[in-house]
Enzyme design. Structure first.
Site, mmCIF file in Angstrom:
data_model
loop_
_atom_site.group_PDB
_atom_site.id
_atom_site.type_symbol
_atom_site.label_atom_id
_atom_site.label_comp_id
_atom_site.label_asym_id
_atom_site.label_seq_id
_atom_site.Cartn_x
_atom_site.Cartn_y
_atom_site.Cartn_z
ATOM 1 N N THR A 125 8.398 0.882 -5.587
ATOM 2 C CA THR A 125 8.850 0.147 -4.402
ATOM 3 C C THR A 125 9.995 -0.797 -4.717
ATOM 4 O O THR A 125 10.005 -1.467 -5.748
ATOM 5 C CB THR A 125 7.674 -0.642 -3.796
ATOM 6 O OG1 THR A 125 6.614 0.258 -3.496
ATOM 7 C CG2 THR A 125 8.086 -1.378 -2.540
ATOM 8 N N GLU A 126 10.957 -0.854 -3.798
ATOM 9 C CA GLU A 126 12.101 -1.748 -3.910
ATOM 10 C C GLU A 126 12.231 -2.568 -2.635
ATOM 11 O O GLU A 126 11.663 -2.208 -1.593
ATOM 12 C CB GLU A 126 13.385 -0.949 -4.151
ATOM 13 C CG GLU A 126 13.373 -0.174 -5.449
ATOM 14 C CD GLU A 126 14.675 0.549 -5.746
ATOM 15 O OE1 GLU A 126 14.738 1.221 -6.779
ATOM 16 O OE2 GLU A 126 15.625 0.419 -4.937
ATOM 17 N N SER A 131 8.564 2.439 2.251
ATOM 18 C CA SER A 131 8.141 3.759 2.701
ATOM 19 C C SER A 131 9.239 4.802 2.496
ATOM 20 O O SER A 131 8.954 5.985 2.321
ATOM 21 C CB SER A 131 7.754 3.700 4.184
ATOM 22 O OG SER A 131 6.638 2.854 4.375
ATOM 23 N N ARG A 266 -31.883 -14.183 7.978
ATOM 24 C CA ARG A 266 -31.409 -15.164 8.955
ATOM 25 C C ARG A 266 -32.193 -15.060 10.266
ATOM 26 O O ARG A 266 -32.385 -13.959 10.795
ATOM 27 C CB ARG A 266 -29.926 -14.922 9.213
ATOM 28 C CG ARG A 266 -29.310 -15.768 10.309
ATOM 29 C CD ARG A 266 -29.061 -17.172 9.842
ATOM 30 N NE ARG A 266 -28.220 -17.893 10.792
ATOM 31 C CZ ARG A 266 -28.100 -19.214 10.825
ATOM 32 N NH1 ARG A 266 -28.758 -19.946 9.932
ATOM 33 N NH2 ARG A 266 -27.318 -19.799 11.695
ATOM 34 N N HIS A 337 -21.937 -12.364 10.051
ATOM 35 C CA HIS A 337 -22.389 -13.561 9.336
ATOM 36 C C HIS A 337 -22.007 -14.850 10.068
ATOM 37 O O HIS A 337 -22.386 -15.946 9.613
ATOM 38 C CB HIS A 337 -21.793 -13.593 7.924
ATOM 39 C CG HIS A 337 -22.489 -12.701 6.944
ATOM 40 N ND1 HIS A 337 -22.414 -11.329 7.010
ATOM 41 C CD2 HIS A 337 -23.276 -12.992 5.866
ATOM 42 C CE1 HIS A 337 -23.117 -10.809 6.007
ATOM 43 N NE2 HIS A 337 -23.654 -11.791 5.313
ATOM 44 N N GLY A 338 -21.245 -14.731 11.147
ATOM 45 C CA GLY A 338 -20.835 -15.922 11.880
ATOM 46 C C GLY A 338 -19.985 -16.845 11.026
ATOM 47 O O GLY A 338 -19.179 -16.402 10.213
ATOM 48 N N GLY A 339 -20.174 -18.131 11.191
ATOM 49 C CA GLY A 339 -19.368 -19.105 10.445
ATOM 50 C C GLY A 339 -19.538 -19.004 8.949
ATOM 51 O O GLY A 339 -18.600 -19.282 8.182
ATOM 52 N N GLU A 362 0.317 2.502 -1.298
ATOM 53 C CA GLU A 362 0.219 3.947 -1.563
ATOM 54 C C GLU A 362 0.681 4.759 -0.354
ATOM 55 O O GLU A 362 0.225 5.871 -0.110
ATOM 56 C CB GLU A 362 -1.220 4.360 -1.952
ATOM 57 C CG GLU A 362 -1.857 3.524 -3.043
ATOM 58 C CD GLU A 362 -1.218 3.715 -4.401
ATOM 59 O OE1 GLU A 362 -0.022 4.080 -4.457
ATOM 60 O OE2 GLU A 362 -1.897 3.488 -5.411
#
Length: 387
Positions: A125-126, A131, A266, A337-339, A362
């Site tokens: 990649t440059e 792409s 929980r 999981h909420g907060g 990739e």
């Protein structure tokens, strides 16, 4: 088609899971927080053969199939996505040398890459050729018994901490046919490294820009004939797409397992979260997405191993589907999981950050769609040849 793993593959999975649980998972949060590249653990991974998974046995590797390598990467990624992702990149670079380098170059460099004495970065990649890799600008000019490299590469994993650079550079005219592949010592005179990029995820491995200014390397460091670099790069990326999809599978598996533990422990409104049907449906969809992704990756790996005429197509489809689905799974697990999912105390936010980039590298998932659509349209509406 037999979807069962062989006894050898089951043993490989168990061994990789044990390595992940003991060497990766206990430290992954600290590595992420401290931006630490765990070179000592990577070299212990080499002792397990994980730096030469699909390099032929006669060249010192394990000689595994791409399917078996995928199984291993999936297990390792459940321990640490960022570290495992680097292992996939090293494997790809070392495999390119093993597959296309001449005997002298392999003898000089390959044993140390497989043993972990030296680590590799893959430089394609440059800044102006992501792409659109066929139009890269880094140039290698022949000067007697040497080549002189000028140009720059960006988003290079491991850069500044590795000893070998596998570099794609232009030796001929514009376009894909003018690109060649080189092995460049990472400490060669004229190489400069940029700052370690402050990334959203993959924080346990360095990512830097590399600049080449009149870097002289022996002509014998060219991997394969002139003009074959783009071909090699694409062949490497076929397996690379499977590898990174496998890393997404590992993260998604870990996120689902964490979610199951959480909903059983929980309580809300007087009962465990696992008793709420809405959350049961969510878990069912998560497992379905993971299973579908896993089967697509394994089918693509099987086709690549068998030399199927449409292996590239299957690798593109599997990469696109699995990285999208597994990122969404990790994101759903965080939401569940909420907060607490948003806190660094839990690994959910790290899995979300680490898997997000898999949709970009990739070959972006938009480019994967281009590959699939072009191949589909070439068939003139007939799907039989693509199965």
């Amino acid at each position: 088609m037999d979807f069962n793993l062989t006894e050898e593959q089951r043993l490989l999975v168990e061994s990789a899971r044990a390595f992940a649980q003991h060497e990766l998972a206990p430290h992954a949060a600290d590595w992420d927080r401290e931006h630490h590249f765990p070179l000592d653990v990577i070299r212990r991974a080499a002792e397990q053969g994980y730096l030469g998974l699909y390099i032929a046995e006669e060249d010192g590797g394990l000689g595994l199939s791409r399917l078996s390598a995928s199984l291993i990467f999936e297990q390792l990624a459940a321990g640490c996505v960022a570290t495992t992702a680097y292992l996939t990149i090293h494997n790809m670079a070392a495999w390119m040398l093993a597959s296309f380098g001449d005997a002298a170059l392999k003898a000089q460099w390959l044993p140390s890459l497989i043993s972990g004495e030296r680590l590799a970065s893959y430089c394609l990649t440059e800044p102006d050729a992501g792409s659109d890799a066929a139009h890269l600008r880094t140039r290698a000019r022949r000067d007697g018994d040497h080549y002189v490299l000028d140009g720059s590469k960006c988003f290079i994993s491991g850069a500044g901490s590795t000893q070998v650079l596998v570099v794609m550079a232009r030796t001929g005219d514009d376009g894909a046919k003018g690109i060649s592949c080189f092995l460049v010592p990472a400490d060669a005179e004229g190489i400069r490294y940029g700052r370690n990029e402050d990334k959203m995820g993959w924080r346990a491995q360095p990512t830097r820009t590399i600049t080449f200014e009149a870097v002289r390397i022996p002509a014998g460091n060219r991997i394969g004939p002139e003009g074959q670099g783009f071909v090699y790069a694409m062949k490497g990326l076929e397996g690379g797409r499977l590898n990174i999809a496998s890393c997404s599978l590992g993260a998604a598996q870990a996120a689902l397992e964490q979610s199951l533990r959480y909903v059983e422990e929980r309580k809300q409104f007087g009962k465990a979260l696992a008793q709420f049907q809405a959350l049961q449906f969510k878990l069912a969809d998560m497992l379905t997405a993971l299973t579908a992704s896993r089967q697509m990756v394994r089918l693509a790996a099987h086709h690549l191993d068998q030399g199927h005429a449409e292996a590239s197509l299957y690798c593109a489809m599997a990469k696109r589907f699995a990285t999208d689905q597994c990122f969404e799974l990790c994101n759903e697990a965080l939401q569940l999981h909420g907060g607490y999912g948003y806190l660094n105390d839990y690994p959910l936010e790290r899995w979300v950050r680490d898997t997000r980039v898999h949709q970009i590298l990739e070959g972006t998932n938009e480019i994967m769609r281009v590959i699939v659509a072009r191949r589909l349209l070439e068939q003139g509406g007939s799907l039989d040849r693509l199965s």
